[in-house]
Design a protein around this motif. Structure first.
Motif, PDB file in Angstrom:
ATOM      1  N   ASN A 412       0.824  -1.207   0.000  1.00  0.00           N
ATOM      2  CA  ASN A 412       0.000   0.000   0.000  1.00  0.00           C
ATOM      3  C   ASN A 412       0.862   1.262   0.000  1.00  0.00           C
ATOM      4  O   ASN A 412       1.969   1.257   0.540  1.00  0.00           O
ATOM      5  CB  ASN A 412      -0.917   0.028   1.222  1.00  0.00           C
ATOM      6  N   LEU A 413       0.328   2.323  -0.597  1.00  0.00           N
ATOM      7  CA  LEU A 413       1.000   3.624  -0.551  1.00  0.00           C
ATOM      8  C   LEU A 413       1.254   3.983   0.917  1.00  0.00           C
ATOM      9  O   LEU A 413       0.360   3.850   1.751  1.00  0.00           O
ATOM     10  CB  LEU A 413       0.115   4.693  -1.200  1.00  0.00           C
ATOM     11  N   GLY A 414       2.475   4.402   1.216  1.00  0.00           N
ATOM     12  CA  GLY A 414       2.806   4.830   2.583  1.00  0.00           C
ATOM     13  C   GLY A 414       3.228   3.714   3.515  1.00  0.00           C
ATOM     14  O   GLY A 414       3.789   3.965   4.582  1.00  0.00           O
ATOM     15  N   GLU A 415       2.995   2.461   3.090  1.00  0.00           N
ATOM     16  CA  GLU A 415       3.223   1.339   3.997  1.00  0.00           C
ATOM     17  C   GLU A 415       4.690   1.158   4.397  1.00  0.00           C
ATOM     18  O   GLU A 415       4.998   0.770   5.514  1.00  0.00           O
ATOM     19  CB  GLU A 415       2.715   0.060   3.309  1.00  0.00           C
ATOM     20  N   ARG A 416       5.610   1.420   3.460  1.00  0.00           N
ATOM     21  CA  ARG A 416       7.022   1.176   3.762  1.00  0.00           C
ATOM     22  C   ARG A 416       7.867   2.437   3.702  1.00  0.00           C
ATOM     23  O   ARG A 416       9.095   2.357   3.813  1.00  0.00           O
ATOM     24  CB  ARG A 416       7.606   0.162   2.771  1.00  0.00           C
ATOM     25  N   SER A 417       7.226   3.600   3.505  1.00  0.00           N
ATOM     26  CA  SER A 417       8.031   4.783   3.229  1.00  0.00           C
ATOM     27  C   SER A 417       8.825   5.266   4.440  1.00  0.00           C
ATOM     28  O   SER A 417       9.746   6.058   4.289  1.00  0.00           O
ATOM     29  CB  SER A 417       7.175   5.905   2.632  1.00  0.00           C
ATOM     30  N   ASP A 418       8.517   4.790   5.653  1.00  0.00           N
ATOM     31  CA  ASP A 418       9.260   5.231   6.835  1.00  0.00           C
ATOM     32  C   ASP A 418      10.443   4.324   7.162  1.00  0.00           C
ATOM     33  O   ASP A 418      11.166   4.579   8.110  1.00  0.00           O
ATOM     34  CB  ASP A 418       8.332   5.284   8.062  1.00  0.00           C
ATOM     35  N   ASP A 419      10.607   3.247   6.422  1.00  0.00           N
ATOM     36  CA  ASP A 419      11.641   2.284   6.775  1.00  0.00           C
ATOM     37  C   ASP A 419      12.468   1.918   5.541  1.00  0.00           C
ATOM     38  O   ASP A 419      12.145   0.993   4.808  1.00  0.00           O
ATOM     39  CB  ASP A 419      10.967   1.024   7.350  1.00  0.00           C
ATOM     40  N   PRO A 420      13.565   2.689   5.306  1.00  0.00           N
ATOM     41  CA  PRO A 420      14.360   2.467   4.087  1.00  0.00           C
ATOM     42  C   PRO A 420      14.799   1.009   3.920  1.00  0.00           C
ATOM     43  O   PRO A 420      14.710   0.464   2.824  1.00  0.00           O
ATOM     44  CB  PRO A 420      15.581   3.377   4.282  1.00  0.00           C
ATOM     45  N   VAL A 421      15.258   0.366   5.009  1.00  0.00           N
ATOM     46  CA  VAL A 421      15.791  -0.986   4.872  1.00  0.00           C
ATOM     47  C   VAL A 421      14.706  -1.963   4.421  1.00  0.00           C
ATOM     48  O   VAL A 421      14.909  -2.822   3.567  1.00  0.00           O
ATOM     49  CB  VAL A 421      16.487  -1.446   6.173  1.00  0.00           C
ATOM     50  N   LYS A 422      13.499  -1.803   4.987  1.00  0.00           N
ATOM     51  CA  LYS A 422      12.381  -2.667   4.600  1.00  0.00           C
ATOM     52  C   LYS A 422      12.041  -2.469   3.117  1.00  0.00           C
ATOM     53  O   LYS A 422      11.750  -3.420   2.396  1.00  0.00           O
ATOM     54  CB  LYS A 422      11.158  -2.359   5.473  1.00  0.00           C
ATOM     55  N   MET A 423      12.100  -1.202   2.685  1.00  0.00           N
ATOM     56  CA  MET A 423      11.849  -0.896   1.272  1.00  0.00           C
ATOM     57  C   MET A 423      12.903  -1.575   0.392  1.00  0.00           C
ATOM     58  O   MET A 423      12.581  -2.143  -0.648  1.00  0.00           O
ATOM     59  CB  MET A 423      11.887   0.619   1.070  1.00  0.00           C
ATOM     60  N   TYR A 424      14.166  -1.562   0.825  1.00  0.00           N
ATOM     61  CA  TYR A 424      15.245  -2.145   0.027  1.00  0.00           C
ATOM     62  C   TYR A 424      15.014  -3.646  -0.199  1.00  0.00           C
ATOM     63  O   TYR A 424      15.381  -4.198  -1.228  1.00  0.00           O
ATOM     64  CB  TYR A 424      16.610  -1.964   0.717  1.00  0.00           C
ATOM     65  N   LEU A 425      14.401  -4.316   0.779  1.00  0.00           N
ATOM     66  CA  LEU A 425      14.225  -5.767   0.690  1.00  0.00           C
ATOM     67  C   LEU A 425      13.186  -6.168  -0.366  1.00  0.00           C
ATOM     68  O   LEU A 425      13.061  -7.332  -0.721  1.00  0.00           O
ATOM     69  CB  LEU A 425      13.872  -6.351   2.052  1.00  0.00           C
ATOM     70  N   SER A 426      12.452  -5.184  -0.879  1.00  0.00           N
ATOM     71  CA  SER A 426      11.495  -5.445  -1.951  1.00  0.00           C
ATOM     72  C   SER A 426      12.224  -5.930  -3.211  1.00  0.00           C
ATOM     73  O   SER A 426      11.640  -6.559  -4.080  1.00  0.00           O
ATOM     74  CB  SER A 426      10.721  -4.161  -2.235  1.00  0.00           C
ATOM     75  N   ASP A 427      13.507  -5.604  -3.310  1.00  0.00           N
ATOM     76  CA  ASP A 427      14.279  -5.935  -4.514  1.00  0.00           C
ATOM     77  C   ASP A 427      15.216  -7.120  -4.303  1.00  0.00           C
ATOM     78  O   ASP A 427      16.173  -7.304  -5.053  1.00  0.00           O
ATOM     79  CB  ASP A 427      15.092  -4.708  -4.957  1.00  0.00           C
ATOM     80  N   ILE A 428      14.919  -7.933  -3.307  1.00  0.00           N
ATOM     81  CA  ILE A 428      15.845  -8.995  -2.909  1.00  0.00           C
ATOM     82  C   ILE A 428      16.124 -10.005  -4.025  1.00  0.00           C
ATOM     83  O   ILE A 428      17.225 -10.553  -4.110  1.00  0.00           O
ATOM     84  CB  ILE A 428      15.315  -9.674  -1.620  1.00  0.00           C
ATOM     85  N   TYR A 429      15.149 -10.265  -4.913  1.00  0.00           N
ATOM     86  CA  TYR A 429      15.366 -11.245  -5.983  1.00  0.00           C
ATOM     87  C   TYR A 429      15.858 -10.614  -7.284  1.00  0.00           C
ATOM     88  O   TYR A 429      16.188 -11.318  -8.234  1.00  0.00           O
ATOM     89  CB  TYR A 429      14.077 -12.026  -6.289  1.00  0.00           C
TER      90      TYR A 429
END
Lengths: 489, 95
Positions: A412-429
């Motif tokens: 969802n919009l806004g769901e991960r925008s406060d946590d850079p590291v969590k956002m980075y893990l979206s690209d793990i594959y």
């Protein structure tokens, strides 16, 4: 002139329609513009709509066709990610820094598509300087996912992905440094290809991390991606890492038989962190491939867990160096009334860049600074070799690799925008593929939690033809790639 | 590795990047988190590994050392914030 409704057609279908004289390029272009400015406007997929430019180019394409000079892609509309420099049309890169930047030249990719006769409709929204996985880092506001406007479209090529998914344009260009073509393609249910590093010239493509950046096509089918890549790829002496190798006719090998093909399933891509519903969709795709005669075997890419950490040293280090050119002196944003030169640099950059870009410049500057270089940058470059060697060893055993593009569907919009590291893990594959310089593709494979799921195909260096062939055969026996979001069907 | 506000200020200075004082706390925290995350690279198992700068084994292309670009100064300076007589203007550096 009446508008025709052709938004449900693929590039290949439009090429046939134009050749048969069923419609003109001007009619196609007007139809697209009407959708971009009408039904599509709520998505915020475009930073700039180049209406006049597009209509002029469309009429020119129609005149060329009348003279018998049309090529296959002549007159077909296309959108460019706003990272590609376009002569005379603003190129913002999603940043306040370049909000006023009118490029004095065209990127190589822009030139190539123009030479092929394609009609540029405008520039698509993106994460600022391509840094992001959700398109929420744009100075021009987030793009919305056409499947569910409360969800992100993925990033950084989120505007291109949303525009293609919502049938505003038949095709768009994207760039991929850590997954920025494949991840938004997956989250928006379209087909996207990141070519081998060096396959497409980076000239005029605003640099983020130069050893990782690569441009590629985003469209509705593998067939379309093949046609677009044939036009985009090729040698250009202005990019010192562009590879001088003939471009295969990708569209001619799409139908090759897959029987006996060996595909590796990396066990690290199916473990912890993978959403169970996404896993179920990928399993179903594996079954489809088995029916096509493909043989699967488990492989191990054992340094996968180091890919994201290595990337978040290498990419920020290269970005901190590349983005030093934005200094308020020669182009771009300049602060008001600078006290002295240092104040000019610091305030112009402080005002011009957004939060994520600043974070990465700071991380990269730190990683490259005296005393820390060996611990971070050198270490990451060593890990990069381990990651590449894992893939090369795997390609000794298998012809291609398959797995999910992203561990989850669009968040969802806004769901991960406060946590850079969590956002980075979206690209793990996706990130390891860039570190290894390999081609990778995302193909629509179904839905989980009501949102699209992408299947990732990874090939050996310069093996784009095989990926396109694999994707095309899958799309002949499935119809996921033909599904459109209800509101934009 | 945990960064202090002073560390952030120093790094920002090296990058010639203006950072507001009120944002120092959050930058220090976020950068420390990112650095903690990349510490996963630690360990000495890579000691014998050669660093990889480029994923495909290739050498830099060379060309003759001859002028290959035409002069487009006016064209390029047309988008500059401030120019005069073909020069980019910045605040006075030497009094």
């Amino acid at each position: 002139m009446d508008t025709v409704s052709v938004h449900d057609k693929t590039v290949a279908e439009l090429a046939a329609g134009l050749a048969a004289g069923t419609y003109s390029s001007e009619e196609l272009t007007r139809d697209c513009l009407q959708r971009i400015n009408g039904i599509g406007s709520e998505l915020n997929a475009f930073v700039t709509v180049a209406e006049e430019h597009a209509l002029t180019a469309a009429r020119e394409a129609d005149r060329r066709r009348a003279r018998g000079e049309a090529g296959l892609l002549s007159g077909i509309p296309l959108a460019h990610k706003d990272i590609f420099c376009t002569n005379g049309i603003r190129t913002s890169c999603g940043s306040r820094m370049l909000d006023n930047f009118i490029s004095p030249y065209d990127a190589h990719v822009v030139e190539r598509m123009q030479t092929a006769g394609m009609v540029m409709l405008g520039k698509t929204n993106m994460d600022e300087f391509a840094m992001g996985s959700s398109n929420e880092n744009s100075f021009y506001g987030p793009v919305k996912n056409p499947w569910d406007t409360t969800a992100v479209p993925g990033g950084s090529s989120g505007g291109s992905a949303a525009a293609v998914a919502a049938r505003l344009v038949p095709a768009a260009t994207g760039t991929d440094t850590g997954g920025s073509i494949r991840q938004p393609a997956a989250m928006c249910g379209i087909t996207g290809l990141k070519p081998t590093y060096g396959r497409v010239s980076r000239y005029g493509m605003i640099a983020f991390a130069s050893s990782l950046d690569q441009a590629g096509p985003m469209a509705r089918s593998a067939e379309d991606c093949a046609l677009l890549l044939e036009a985009m790829a090729g040698f250009d002496s202005r990019d010192s890492t562009c590879v001088n190798q003939p471009v295969p006719r990708y569209s001619e090998t799409l139908d090759a038989d897959l029987k006996g093909l060996k595909i590796g399933l990396p066990k690290e891509y199916f473990g912890e962190g993978l959403d169970a519903e996404v896993a179920r969709v990928v399993d179903a795709a594996i079954e489809e491939y088995r029916k096509l005669g493909v043989e699967f075997r488990e492989i191990s890419l054992r340094n996968t867990h180091l890919a994201v950490p290595a990337y978040y040293v290498i990419a920020p280090a290269e970005c901190s160096s590349n983005l030093s050119r934005f200094d308020g002196v020669r182009f771009g944003h300049r602060c008001e009334n600078p006290r002295d030169l240092e104040d000019l640099y610091k305030r112009s950059r402080g005002e011009g860049f957004g939060a994520e870009v600043k974070r990465r410049i700071l991380v990269g500057t730190y990683a490259l600074s005296a005393g820390y270089y060996d611990a971070y940058y050198l270490k990451a470059q060593k890990v990069r070799r381990l990651i590449r060697d894992d893939f090369l060893a795997a390609f000794g055993e298998v012809d291609a690799i398959l797995g999910p593009t992203s561990p989850t569907v669009a968040f969802n919009l806004g769901e991960r925008s406060d946590d850079p590291v969590k956002m980075y893990l979206s690209d793990i594959y996706t990130i390891a593929v860039n570190l290894a310089g390999l081609p990778g593709m995302s193909v629509p494979a179904g839905f989980a939690h009501g949102r699209p799921v992408g299947l990732q195909l990874i090939g050996n260096h310069f093996d784009e033809a095989r990926l396109l062939n694999m994707a095309h055969r899958y799309q002949q026996v499935t119809d996921w790639h033909t599904r459109a979001p209800e509101a934009f069907a | 590795m945990s960064l202090s506000n002073d560390d952030v200020k120093q790094i920002a200075h090296l990058a010639r990047l203006g950072v507001d004082d009120q944002d120092l706390d959050s930058y220090a925290r976020e950068l420390s988190n990112i650095l903690a995350f990349v510490e996963a690279l630690g360990g000495d198992e890579t000691d014998a590994v050669e660093p990889l700068a480029h994923p495909i084994d290739m050498v830099q292309r060379l060309r003759p050392d001859a002028v290959s670009e035409e002069n487009q100064r006016e064209h390029f300076q047309a988008i500059a914030p401030s120019v005069e007589a073909g020069l980019y203007l910045v605040p006075r550096v030497i009094e």
